[in-house]
Design an enzyme around this catalytic site. Structure first.
Site, short mmCIF file in Angstrom:
data_model
loop_
_atom_site.label_atom_id
_atom_site.label_comp_id
_atom_site.label_asym_id
_atom_site.label_seq_id
_atom_site.Cartn_x
_atom_site.Cartn_y
_atom_site.Cartn_z
N ARG A 520 29.33 28.13 36.78
CA ARG A 520 28.11 28.90 37.05
C ARG A 520 27.69 29.71 35.85
O ARG A 520 28.55 30.22 35.12
CB ARG A 520 28.40 29.94 38.13
CG ARG A 520 28.03 29.53 39.49
CD ARG A 520 27.89 30.76 40.38
NE ARG A 520 27.98 30.29 41.74
CZ ARG A 520 29.13 30.08 42.36
NH1 ARG A 520 30.26 30.39 41.78
NH2 ARG A 520 29.14 29.60 43.57
N SER A 584 38.88 31.12 34.26
CA SER A 584 39.92 31.20 35.29
C SER A 584 41.18 30.42 34.93
O SER A 584 41.61 29.50 35.65
CB SER A 584 39.37 30.70 36.62
OG SER A 584 38.15 31.34 36.89
N ASP A 635 39.42 35.20 36.76
CA ASP A 635 38.64 35.30 38.01
C ASP A 635 39.23 36.32 38.99
O ASP A 635 38.50 36.96 39.74
CB ASP A 635 38.48 33.92 38.69
CG ASP A 635 39.77 33.15 38.86
OD1 ASP A 635 40.82 33.64 38.40
OD2 ASP A 635 39.73 32.06 39.45
C1 G6P Z 1 35.03 32.86 42.63
C2 G6P Z 1 34.91 32.96 41.16
C3 G6P Z 1 35.42 31.76 40.42
C4 G6P Z 1 36.76 31.41 40.96
C5 G6P Z 1 36.56 31.02 42.37
C6 G6P Z 1 37.78 30.44 42.97
O1 G6P Z 1 33.89 32.31 43.16
O2 G6P Z 1 33.62 33.28 40.76
O3 G6P Z 1 35.52 32.02 39.08
O4 G6P Z 1 37.45 30.51 40.18
O5 G6P Z 1 36.15 32.13 43.11
O6 G6P Z 1 37.38 29.66 43.96
P1 G6P Z 1 37.34 28.04 43.99
O7 G6P Z 1 37.65 27.81 45.39
O8 G6P Z 1 36.00 27.64 43.58
O9 G6P Z 1 38.41 27.60 43.05
C1 BGC Z 2 44.87 29.86 36.86
C2 BGC Z 2 44.52 31.30 37.07
C3 BGC Z 2 43.38 31.42 38.01
C4 BGC Z 2 43.67 30.69 39.28
C5 BGC Z 2 42.55 30.79 40.29
C6 BGC Z 2 45.07 29.18 38.18
O1 BGC Z 2 45.29 27.85 38.01
O2 BGC Z 2 46.03 29.73 36.10
O3 BGC Z 2 44.20 31.89 35.84
O4 BGC Z 2 43.16 32.77 38.27
O5 BGC Z 2 43.94 29.36 39.02
O6 BGC Z 2 41.37 30.24 39.84
#
Ligand code: G6P
Ligand code: BGC
Ligand code: G6P
Ligand code: BGC
Length: 893
Positions: A520, A584, A635
Site C-alpha cells: 500500500r 514488515s 508493522d
Molecule cells: C497491517 C499493516 C501491514 C501488516 C499487516 C499484516 O495492515 O499495515 O503492514 O503487514 O497488517 O497483516 P497481513 O494479514 O496483511 O499480513
Molecule cells: C516478519 C516481521 C513482521 C511479521 C508480521 C514476520 O515474518 O519477520 O518483521 O512483523 O512477519 O508481518
C-alpha cells in the site's frame, strides 16, 4: 421292592441323561457349526448376500492396531456390558510407553435401559458430568472414545447407527439412529461442557485394541460376557460393503445373530426356544442366547423347571419356587464335595430345598449348558482363525485373541473348553488367548489416539502453554542482553521509537507499507484544529511473484515506480514530503532511518537485499523524487503507534497476519544494545524466529516439519510457521492428505488438487470453523478441489480446522503472555493494566480473537488487558513516527 426303586431311579437317570444329551454336541455337530459359521461370515462380507446374512460383518473403520506411538489424554465411555463406566485414559509413547486409567462405574437403572432414548443419553451425559467434576476436568475439551457394545452400522469411525438393541437394553427411538449424534445432542441439551467424540467402537474392537497394544499378534477380539461377539482384522478386498482394496479393516462380526436364518435349528433345543421367546428380542441373537452370560442361567432354569415338572427333581418343593432359579454358577467337577455343598447353598438362597441327588443333577445341568456354550464359541472361533489363515495363504499360523467378559473370566471351565475346541477344529492355527485386563475402554481410547495421533500434538494444555511462556520469557532476556544476543533466536531489535504519539504530531506524510498481504501507499495528513485529526488516502499496488523473488534492485525500482504513480495521482509530484516506511521484515536499525534487513521472511526472497540498508536501496531507486525517508518501522511498531493514537496505554503491538510478530515498550536500562538508561524504547521482538534453535521441537509436529521443508526459508521462523496465516491453510491441507492416505477421511480418495501445495487457504480454515454454515462451506471448498466429502468428512475437516487455528491462538497467547508478564515485572505492580494494539488478517478472522483473549487471561491472570484492533493498518502509526522524526529533525536544523 429294592429292584423296583433301583429300576425307577435308573429310568429317571436315563430321562435326565436323554434331556441333557440334546445339549451335548458331538464333534460332527461342532464341525458343522464351524462350517456354517464360515458360510455366514462370507455371506456377511459379500454385497449380494449381506442384507440377508445372519452374521452382519459390520465394518468398524479401524484400520490398524496400535503401534505404541499413540499418546494423549482421552475420555472413554464404556456402555453395554455389566457395568457402565466413564474413564480418563492417559497414554504415553516412547520409552516411557504406558497407559494410566481412572474410572468410575455408574449404574444404569432398568427403567433407563428400557425407557426412552433421550432419557438414556441424558443419563449418560449426567454421569460424564459427574465424572468430569470428580476429576476436575470440566473445562478441558477432551477427545472421547465411545465403547458401545451393540451392533452398529458404521459409515465412519465416529458414526454408527444402532442396528438393534441386544441383551438387556430396549430404549425407544434409538434403533436406526446415530448413537454419536444422540450423544452429541444430549451433551448440547445439558449445555455444560464440550467433548470431541472421535470414535465409536464395539467392545470386541476395544478389547482387540487393548490387547494389541501389548501384543502385536492380537488381531481378534472376543467377548464372552453378558453378550457374545467377535471381531477380527479382515482384508479390505474381502469387505465388499466398504470401498477400497488396500490393507485391512477390523470387522465386527456380530456373531450373536448367527442362526437367525434357522441354520442351526438342528442343535437348538426347546429350552433355547423358551429362552428366546421370553427375551426382549424374540427371534434375534440366537447364537448369543446359547452362548452368553445373560442367557445361560435362563437355559438352566428352563431345564430345571422341566425336570421338576417331570418329577425328576426337587420333589420337596412347590412349583412356584421354580421362578427363583436364575443362576448358572461356576461349578467344579462332580467329584468335588465342596462344590456340591456350594450348589446346595445357592439353591437354598433361592428358597429351594435340595437333596444330595438334586445338587448333583443341578450341577450336571449347569456343566452341560456352559460346556455347550464354550464349545459353540470355540467352533465359531475356529471358523474365524481358519478364515484369517486362508486370507493369508498360510498353512500354519500363530495368532492372538484378546478376550474379555465376565463369563470367560469367572467361569472355571469355559476358557479351557473354548481353547480345546479351537485346537481340535482348527489344528493349523496356534491360537493364544490373552485376557484384556483393562476392559475395552482402554482400547477405545487407543483407537481415539490412533486417529488423534496427528492432532494430539496440536492440543496444548495450559500447563504446556505456561511452559512455553516461560521459555519465551527466557528468550526475551537473552535477546536483550549483549552477551547472549548473538545466539538468541528472538532478536529483540531496537526500533528507536521512544514513546507513543502524544497528540502533538502534525503534518502531511507519505507512508509506504510493504510486507503484509498487500503493498500500500498512503497519504496521511495529521492536522490540529482543536482536536488532532488524521486523514488518509491509499492505494494498493500489486507485488507480483517474479518481483518479490527477483533482484532487489528490481523490487525497489517497482516500489519507486508505484510511489511515482501515487504522487502523480495525488498531485503532489513537486511537494517535498516526508516518507514513513512500514517494512514488515526483521531489520537491525541503527537509527530511525537506517535499517539493515537481516533476512527475508514470508513470501519475499529478493536477491541482494539481506544485510543492506533498505533506506539506501530505496533512495537509490527513487533518485531524489523530492521525498525524504524519515523513518522505517516494523508493522508491529506501526500498529502499536496507530493504536497508541487512540489509547495512551497502548505499549504492545502485535501482528497475526501473513506473518507474526510483536513489539513492546522496554526499559532502556535493560536494552544493552542501545546506550542510555532513562526512559523506554520500543523493541521489535521478531518472535517469529522463536524455536529456530530447537527450543520448540517437543511441540512441533511432522506437519510443521513438512511446512518448513517446503518453505522459502527452511529452518527459520519456526514459530511463525506454526501460527501465522501464510501457513495455517497449508497445515490443514497436509493433515487432510495424511488422514486420507491412512483411510480415515474421504474413504481414502485424494484428488490431485488436494495434493497441490497452497490449494487450501487460511481463509478457508476460518470459514469452515463457523459452526452453522461451516459444514456446507467445507463441502463447497473441498468440492472445488474435486473431492466429494461425506457429511462425516465435513465434520472431521471442521474439527481439524478448529484444532489448527486453536493451536495458533494458544501459542500466540503464550508468547504474548511472556511479554505481558515481563511488562508487569518491569513496572513492579501487582497487576498489569495495559493495551495491546493488534492487526493482521488471521486475527480478524472468525473466532480467532476470542480464543486468544481467553487464553491470555488464563495465562496471565494478574492483568487487565485491552485488545485494540488497529482499524487503519500500521501506516497511520508510521506517519506518527515520521512526524516525531520530522519534528526532531527540524528542531535540530
Ligand atoms: C497491517 C499493516 C501491514 C501488516 C499487516 C499484516 O495492515 O499495515 O503492514 O503487514 O497488517 O497483516 P497481513 O494479514 O496483511 O499480513
Ligand atoms: C516478519 C516481521 C513482521 C511479521 C508480521 C514476520 O515474518 O519477520 O518483521 O512483523 O512477519 O508481518
Ligand atoms: C469389557 C468391556 C465392556 C464389555 C465387557 C463384556 O469389560 O469394557 O464394554 O461389554 O467387557 O463383559 P460383560 O461380561 O460385562 O458383558
Ligand atoms: C452385541 C455386541 C457385543 C456383545 C458383547 C452383543 O449383544 O450385539 O455388539 O459386542 O453383545 O458385549
Amino acid at each position: 421292592m429294592v429292584t423296583a426303586v433301583a429300576q425307577r431311579l435308573a429310568a429317571q437317570r436315563r430321562e435326565i441323561n436323554d434331556t441333557l444329551a440334546r445339549l451335548s454336541l458331538s464333534s460332527e455337530n461342532l464341525q458343522q457349526v464351524k462350517d456354517k459359521m464360515r458360510v455366514e461370515l462370507e455371506r456377511g462380507l459379500r454385497k449380494d448376500s449381506h442384507s440377508t446374512a445372519s452374521v452382519k460383518m459390520l465394518p468398524s473403520f479401524v484400520y490398524r492396531t496400535p503401534n505404541g506411538t499413540e499418546r494423549g489424554k482421552y475420555l472413554a465411555l464404556d456402555l453395554g456390558g455389566t457395568n457402565f463406566r466413564v474413564l480418563v485414559v492417559k497414554i504415553r509413547s516412547g520409552i516411557r510407553k504406558s497407559v494410566r486409567m481412572y474410572n468410575k462405574i455408574y449404574a444404569i437403572p432398568l427403567e433407563i435401559m428400557q425407557g426412552t432414548g433421550e432419557e438414556l443419553f441424558d443419563h449418560i451425559v449426567q454421569c460424564i458430568s459427574d465424572f468430569l467434576d470428580y476429576m476436575g476436568m470440566k473445562n478441558t475439551r477432551l477427545p472421547l472414545g465411545f465403547t458401545f457394545s451393540f451392533p452398529c452400522r458404521q459409515t465412519g469411525i465416529d458414526k454408527g447407527s444402532l442396528v438393534s438393541w441386544t441383551k438387556g437394553f430396549k430404549a425407544t427411538d434409538c434403533e436406526g439412529n446415530d448413537v454419536v449424534e444422540m450423544l452429541r445432542e444430549a451433551i448440547k441439551r445439558r449445555n455444560e461442557f464440550d467433548l470431541d467424540i472421535v470414535a465409536v467402537v464395539n467392545d470386541t474392537v476395544g478389547t482387540m485394541m487393548t490387547c494389541a497394544y501389548e501384543d502385536p499378534k492380537c488381531e481378534i477380539g472376543l467377548i464372552a460376557g453378558t453378550g457374545s461377539n467377535v471381531c477380527y482384522m479382515e482384508e479390505m478386498r474381502n469387505i465388499e460393503m466398504v470401498e477400497g482394496d488396500e490393507g485391512q479393516m477390523c470387522v465386527n462380526t456380530e456373531w450373536g445373530g448367527f442362526g437367525e436364518n434357522d441354520c442351526i435349528e438342528d442343535i437348538r433345543t426347546r429350552f433355547d426356544r423358551e429362552v428366546d421367546e421370553g427375551s426382549l428380542n424374540n427371534g434375534k441373537q440366537r447364537f448369543e442366547k446359547m452362548t452368553s452370560g445373560m442367557y445361560l442361567g435362563e437355559i438352566v432354569r428352563q431345564i430345571l423347571i422341566d425336570l421338576t415338572r417331570r418329577g425328576l427333581l426337587f420333589r420337596v418343593n412347590t412349583p412356584q419356587v421354580y421362578k427363583n432359579i436364575k443362576c448358572v454358577t461356576p461349578l467344579s467337577p462332580p467329584s468335588d464335595r465342596l462344590a456340591l455343598l456350594q450348589v446346595r447353598a445357592i439353591l437354598q438362597q433361592l428358597g429351594l430345598d435340595s437333596t444330595c441327588d438334586d445338587s448333583i443333577i443341578v450341577k450336571e445341568v449347569c456343566g452341560t449348558v456352559s460346556r455347550r456354550a464354550a464349545q459353540l464359541c470355540g467352533a465359531g472361533m475356529a471358523a474365524i482363525v481358519d478364515k484369517i489363515r486362508e486370507n493369508r495363504g498360510r498353512n500354519q499360523m500363530n495368532i492372538t485373541v484378546g478376550v474379555d467378559g465376565t463369563l470367560y473370566k469367572l467361569h472355571p471351565h469355559f476358557s479351557r473348553i473354548l481353547k480345546d475346541t479351537v485346537k481340535a477344529l482348527a489344528p493349523q492355527c496356534d491360537v493364544e488367548f490373552v485376557l484384556s485386563e483393562d476392559g475395552s475402554g482402554k482400547g477405545a481410547a487407543l483407537i481415539t489416539a490412533v486417529i488423534d495421533k496427528y492432532l494430539y500434538a496440536m492440543r496444548l494444555s495450559d500447563e504446556t502453554l505456561m511452559d512455553i511462556m516461560k521459555r519465551f520469557r527466557r528468550e526475551l532476556g537473552n535477546g536483550l542482553c549483549s552477551d547472549t544476543n548473538p545466539t538468541a533466536t528472538v532478536k529483540m531489535l531496537p526500533t528507536f521509537v521512544r514513546s507513543i504519539p502524544d497528540g502533538s504530531e502534525k503534518g502531511d506524510f507519505i507512508a509506504l507499507d510493504l510486507g503484509g498481504s498487500a503493498f500500500r501507499i498512503l497519504r496521511v495528513k495529521v492536522s490540529h484544529e482543536k482536536k488532532q485529526t488524521v486523514q488518509m488516502e491509499s492505494q494498493i499496488y500489486d507485488t507480483p511473484e517474479d518481483i518479490i523473488h527477483g533482484s532487489g534492485t528490481r523490487l525497489f525500482d517497482h516500489v519507486a515506480e508505484c510511489l511515482g504513480d501515487f504522487m502523480e495521482k495525488q498531485n503532489i509530484k513537486d511537494k517535498k514530503l516526508s516518507v514513513g516506511f512500514t517494512f514488515s521484515f526483521p531489520c537491525a536499525q541503527t537509527k530511525l532511518n537506517e535499517s539493515y534487513l537481516l533476512t527475508w521472511t514470508k513470501r519475499f526472497k529478493a536477491s541482494g537485499v539481506e544485510g543492506m540498508d533498505i533506506v539506501t536501496l530505496l533512495n537509490k531507486a527513487i533518485k531524489k523524487r523530492g521525498v525524504d525517508i524519515m523513518a522505517v518501522v516494523n508493522d508491529t511498531v506501526g500498529t502499536m503507534m496507530t493504536c497508541g493514537f487512540d489509547d495512551q496505554r497502548c505499549e504492545v503491538g502485535i501482528i497475526i497476519g501473513t506473518g507474526t510478530n510483536a513489539c513492546y515498550m522496554e526499559e532502556l536500562r535493560h536494552i544493552d544494545l542501545v546506550e542510555g538508561d532513562e526512559g523506554r524504547m520500543c523493541i521489535n521482538t521478531e518472535w517469529g524466529a522463536f524455536g529456530d534453535d530447537g527450543m520448540l521441537e517437543d511441540i512441533r509436529t511432522e506437519f510443521d516439519r513438512e511446512i518448513d521443508r517446503g518453505s522459502l526459508n527452511p529452518g527459520k521462523q519456526l514459530f511463525e510457521k506454526m501460527v501465522s496465516g501464510m501457513y495455517i491453510g497449508e497445515l490443514v491441507r497436509l493433515i487432510l492428505v495424511k488422514m486420507a492416505k491412512e483411510g480415515f477421511l474421504f474413504e481414502g480418495r485424494i484428488t490431485p488438487e488436494l495434493l497441490t501445495k497452497g490449494k487450501f487457504e487460511t481463509k478457508h480454515v476460518s470459514s469452515i470453523e463457523k459452526s452453522k454454515e461451516g459444514l456446507t462451506k467445507a463441502k463447497d471448498i473441498l468440492g472445488r478441489l474435486g473431492m466429494e466429502p461425506s457429511a462425516d468428512d465435513c465434520i472431521a475437516v471442521q474439527h481439524i480446522c478448529t484444532i489448527v487455528s486453536h493451536r495458533s491462538a494458544n501459542l500466540i497467547a503464550a508468547t504474548l503472555g511472556g511479554i505481558l508478564s515481563r511488562l508487569k515485572d518491569n513496572k513492579g505492580n501487582p497487576r498489569l493494566r495495559t493495551t495491546v494494539g493488534i492487526d493482521g488478517s488471521l486475527y480478524k478472522m472468525h473466532p480467532y480473537a476470542r480464543r486468544l483473549h481467553k487464553t491470555v487471561r488464563r495465562l496471565v491472570p494478574e492483568s487487565d488487558v485491552r485488545f485494540l484492533l488497529s482499524e487503519s493498518g500500521s501506516s497511520k502509526g508510521a506517519a506518527m513516527v515520521t512526524a516525531v522524526a520530522y519534528r526532531l529533525l527540524t528542531r535540530v536544523v
